[in-house]
Design an enzyme around this catalytic site. Structure first.
Site, PDB file in Angstrom:
ATOM      1  N   GLY A   1       0.833  -1.190   0.000  1.00  0.00           N
ATOM      2  CA  GLY A   1       0.000   0.000   0.000  1.00  0.00           C
ATOM      3  C   GLY A   1       0.867   1.239   0.000  1.00  0.00           C
ATOM      4  O   GLY A   1       1.823   1.339   0.765  1.00  0.00           O
TER       5      GLY A   1
ATOM      6  N   VAL B   1      -1.345   7.730   1.500  1.00  0.00           N
ATOM      7  CA  VAL B   1      -0.771   8.811   2.307  1.00  0.00           C
ATOM      8  C   VAL B   1       0.186   8.251   3.365  1.00  0.00           C
ATOM      9  O   VAL B   1       1.313   8.722   3.516  1.00  0.00           O
ATOM     10  CB  VAL B   1      -1.908   9.610   2.998  1.00  0.00           C
ATOM     11  CG1 VAL B   1      -1.323  10.682   3.893  1.00  0.00           C
ATOM     12  CG2 VAL B   1      -2.812  10.230   1.944  1.00  0.00           C
TER      13      VAL B   1
ATOM     14  N   LYS C   1      -7.255  -1.192  11.146  1.00  0.00           N
ATOM     15  CA  LYS C   1      -8.149  -1.384  12.298  1.00  0.00           C
ATOM     16  C   LYS C   1      -9.360  -2.234  11.966  1.00  0.00           C
ATOM     17  O   LYS C   1      -9.806  -3.050  12.777  1.00  0.00           O
ATOM     18  CB  LYS C   1      -8.598  -0.044  12.873  1.00  0.00           C
ATOM     19  CG  LYS C   1      -9.242   0.868  11.865  1.00  0.00           C
ATOM     20  CD  LYS C   1      -9.441   2.264  12.425  1.00  0.00           C
ATOM     21  CE  LYS C   1      -9.871   3.204  11.316  1.00  0.00           C
ATOM     22  NZ  LYS C   1      -8.782   3.600  10.404  1.00  0.00           N
TER      23      LYS C   1
ATOM     24  N   GLU D   1       0.273  -0.642  16.420  1.00  0.00           N
ATOM     25  CA  GLU D   1       0.109   0.628  17.144  1.00  0.00           C
ATOM     26  C   GLU D   1      -0.687   1.639  16.338  1.00  0.00           C
ATOM     27  O   GLU D   1      -1.522   2.373  16.881  1.00  0.00           O
ATOM     28  CB  GLU D   1       1.489   1.196  17.489  1.00  0.00           C
ATOM     29  CG  GLU D   1       1.466   2.483  18.289  1.00  0.00           C
ATOM     30  CD  GLU D   1       0.868   2.265  19.674  1.00  0.00           C
ATOM     31  OE1 GLU D   1      -0.292   2.648  19.866  1.00  0.00           O
ATOM     32  OE2 GLU D   1       1.557   1.717  20.555  1.00  0.00           O
TER      33      GLU D   1
ATOM     34  N   LYS E   1     -11.830   0.713  16.637  1.00  0.00           N
ATOM     35  CA  LYS E   1     -10.721   1.001  17.547  1.00  0.00           C
ATOM     36  C   LYS E   1     -11.078   0.583  18.971  1.00  0.00           C
ATOM     37  O   LYS E   1     -10.237   0.064  19.717  1.00  0.00           O
ATOM     38  CB  LYS E   1     -10.375   2.484  17.486  1.00  0.00           C
ATOM     39  CG  LYS E   1      -9.817   2.902  16.126  1.00  0.00           C
ATOM     40  CD  LYS E   1      -9.807   4.417  15.971  1.00  0.00           C
ATOM     41  CE  LYS E   1      -9.239   4.846  14.632  1.00  0.00           C
ATOM     42  NZ  LYS E   1      -9.510   6.281  14.350  1.00  0.00           N
TER      43      LYS E   1
END
Lengths: 435, 435
Positions: free
Chosen positions: A15, A18, A108, A132, A208
């Protein structure tokens, strides 16, 4: 370094949006530091993308781009998954883990849905699976909960884990905007997507919350057990009514232990709530995230920082990359998934909290007594009542804050209030948290 | 678990004061959870104390108490050092590390003074040396800086790392107390020692700043290079003058990179400073601690929580114990000391910051022009000037906030101002941070 420590680690990035671009930048720009910090050379062997023809930032080496993601994973010791979505991310991560590669991911949705499968695969191969960046961007709350608090007992987690909704609510609070205007402004600034559903309806926060709750309570939790309420119906009147009692409205992800029918369970939920202005979460502004953790020994802790953005998220990803690389050098392994507590999900109706109700009522004698009786009939006790703001010719408005009550008792109370002649309209019901 | 993983780990606790007692409580009360989280049985084999005759909390097993600390260390795989002070803590830790035991310590003074010796000993034996509890109690900032931000470049650390001084300054700010009254109150509540010197003069914060700076900037720093200024001379007038410009006074530990004579260096300092009321550190109340970290990719992060107290500190200690035990089970090792950046200490005079000066001056025409000229003569530029509060019959008072200037330029400016006839008295000089 081990005698058998690898001289280089082959790193694959899957990927290149951004976050992927910023991770590539970090790997290349900080190569010397990363070598010092890991004890090995991180060798970027490929960047897997859907189309090599897409224009990229100049930092991305074109010769490393490939559309053969499966082949790339086979060549890597450490796979960084930043594609998002369920497939093919899931299959590629399982391939990597099965082949003995360590994996760092920011995905997530995948973890909330298929976490246990992935954790088991990592354990079976004795490799690291770090994530993380999947919760609250750069805010190191996953490591905080997973490692720093590993010797303590967490009792509650209260988090602002979605920057988009925090930005919108903050603009409504600080600058008096309505929801639509604040959302449009968030979209202009790149804080909200063109389709903001996942953020404003709370689904992003729920994913999350699921990940954090599993970690904090050493139990497997499913998004299906997380009741979710978005912020689309929050009005400027809600915001100003909250301010009248010294509160701000925040979108919260909450996980806590409770008891229902004598069984200890885990309740996870996502909804807007009133938070006292003096609570540390109240001062979290703009698109920032913060997670407030209550633990038996530690007391209250808060982790605060940028919850999104390419650079911030890349910081969390690269922190995980360093940890995974060190473990390969030193022969260690991060803590496995820890589901030993195995708390069952508590039914939403069993959750206890405080509520603020706003009602439009007839301006007649005895109205308060009638309402108070209806509330008391369900075992809900009233903490404060105050006159709300309403045109006197139209009638009166009341703002009631209850003591802690169950969702089921509240629902029954509301159903009853709705039948009273003196109650014209239930304007809003919001939970009150953070006391 | 490794095939060769130990079925039990022998744990020794050195010191049984407030923190030691809570650690013993946690080891015994949470034995089942700790086993689940570490994959091994933590077997408390002894508690080393100065005198076994001292009365103890009922949780402490009397039969485990011993005055033979050297002998105890020889019998342990994992040593938890909570004695404080330099010797015999230093010698015992070195013995433990040399014998291949892992060590967890909360001893900030020892780490600030002898850190490198200890880190090298841990590396030589390939065992862990953990010290989360040495900085800011339960606040997981050591792990955050050491691991979570390992893939990023930290540019500045701003911390409230001493709960005693934060409590005192908060009481002065919130309740208008003077320093002496606030200190006495802190002593009554157990937030300050009978001899408060180490806290109120900043030495405790300086030790923590030294440890944090070494970690954050991958450089060895010494307390000798940390200029320290306490809070004993802060007056209620300083507090209210700060409030006039939207600031609160906080005791800060600051570590940042800078450049002096073309050489990149590390400046660490401890002093009270004005912080804008809107800064996240401004809302840290009472005895709480918080560390604000600025990093290139992550942006700003904050770690917040209880900085002291037996239970809170034990949470950090036990988190380290779990990590060390896991590493023994999995065969891993925590990151070694990382001093590869080797930034030299920058001279204090080279540090740049903003200043707030309060002056009592004659109420005569031209006074401001004369003062402004004196300030400008040293290349210091003025951001704002405002009239201070003073009895008009006595003269005038001025409050000057400068733009960023070096300590040396400020010192020269102050020396000059002191010679001016129009300046009756320089009431206070405080730094302004957090912009």
């Amino acid at each position: 370094m081990n005698d058998g420590a690898p001289a280089t680690l082959r790193v694959a990035v899957l990927g290149c949006g951004v976050v992927g671009t910023e991770v590539v930048r970090g790997l290349l720009d900080n190569a010397v530091e990363l070598r010092s910090r890991t004890g090995t050379q991180l060798d970027l062997v490929g960047i897997g993308v859907r189309s090599t023809a897409t224009p990229r930032d100049a930092v991305v080496p074109v010769d490393l781009l490939t559309e053969d993601l499966t082949g790339l994973v086979e060549r890597a010791d450490l796979v960084i998954e930043l594609m998002g979505g369920i497939e093919p991310a899931r299959a590629l991560i399982l391939d990597a883990l099965a082949a003995g590669a360590s994996v760092v991911t920011a995905n997530k949705a995948l973890l909330a849905q298929h976490g246990p499968t992935l954790y088991e695969a990592a354990d079976a191969s004795r490799v690291d699976l770090f994530y993380e960046a999947a919760v609250a961007g750069a805010v190191p709350v996953v490591r905080g909960v997973r490692e720093s608090l590993a010797g303590d007992k967490i009792t509650r987690v209260l988090g602002i884990v979605n920057g988009t909704t925090n930005y919108i609510l903050d603009e409504m609070t600080s600058n008096g905007l309505d929801f639509g205007t604040a959302l449009a402004q968030a979209q202009d600034l790149g804080y909200a997507e063109a389709d903001p559903t996942a953020d404003v309806e709370g689904f992003d926060a729920a994913a999350k919350a699921t990940i954090l709750a599993s970690l904090a309570f050493h139990s497997r939790t499913s998004m299906d057990d997380v009741p979710v309420q978005g912020i689309t119906s929050i009005t400027p009147e809600d915001i100003s009514a909250a301010a009248q009692t010294g509160h701000v409205i925040k979108m919260l992800a909450i996980a806590e232990q409770g008891e229902h029918d004598g069984i200890r369970g885990l309740a996870v939920r996502v909804h807007p709530a009133l938070v006292p202005e003096t609570h540390p979460l109240a001062s979290v502004r703009g698109p920032y995230n913060a997670v407030f953790v209550e633990a038996e020994a530690a007391g209250t802790l808060m982790f605060y920082g940028a919850g999104a953005g390419g650079a911030a998220t890349s910081s969390a990803v690269l922190g995980d990359v360093v940890a995974a690389a060190r473990d390969r050098v030193n022969g260690g392994k991060a803590p496995s998934e820890s589901a030993h507590a195995a708390l069952p999900a508590m039914p939403a109706q069993a959750v206890h909290t405080r509520y603020q109700m706003r009602l439009d009522v007839l301006d007649v004698p005895g109205v308060l007594a009638e309402i108070a009786a209806a509330v008391a009939a369900h075992g809900v006790s009233i903490e404060t009542v105050r006159q709300g703001v309403r045109d006197p010719e139209e009638g009166a408005a009341l703002m009631i804050v209850t003591h802690s009550a169950s969702e089921s008792a509240l629902a029954a109370t509301v159903a009853d209030l709705d039948t009273l002649d003196v109650v014209e309209r239930i304007t809003s019901i919001l939970r009150v948290e953070g006391n």
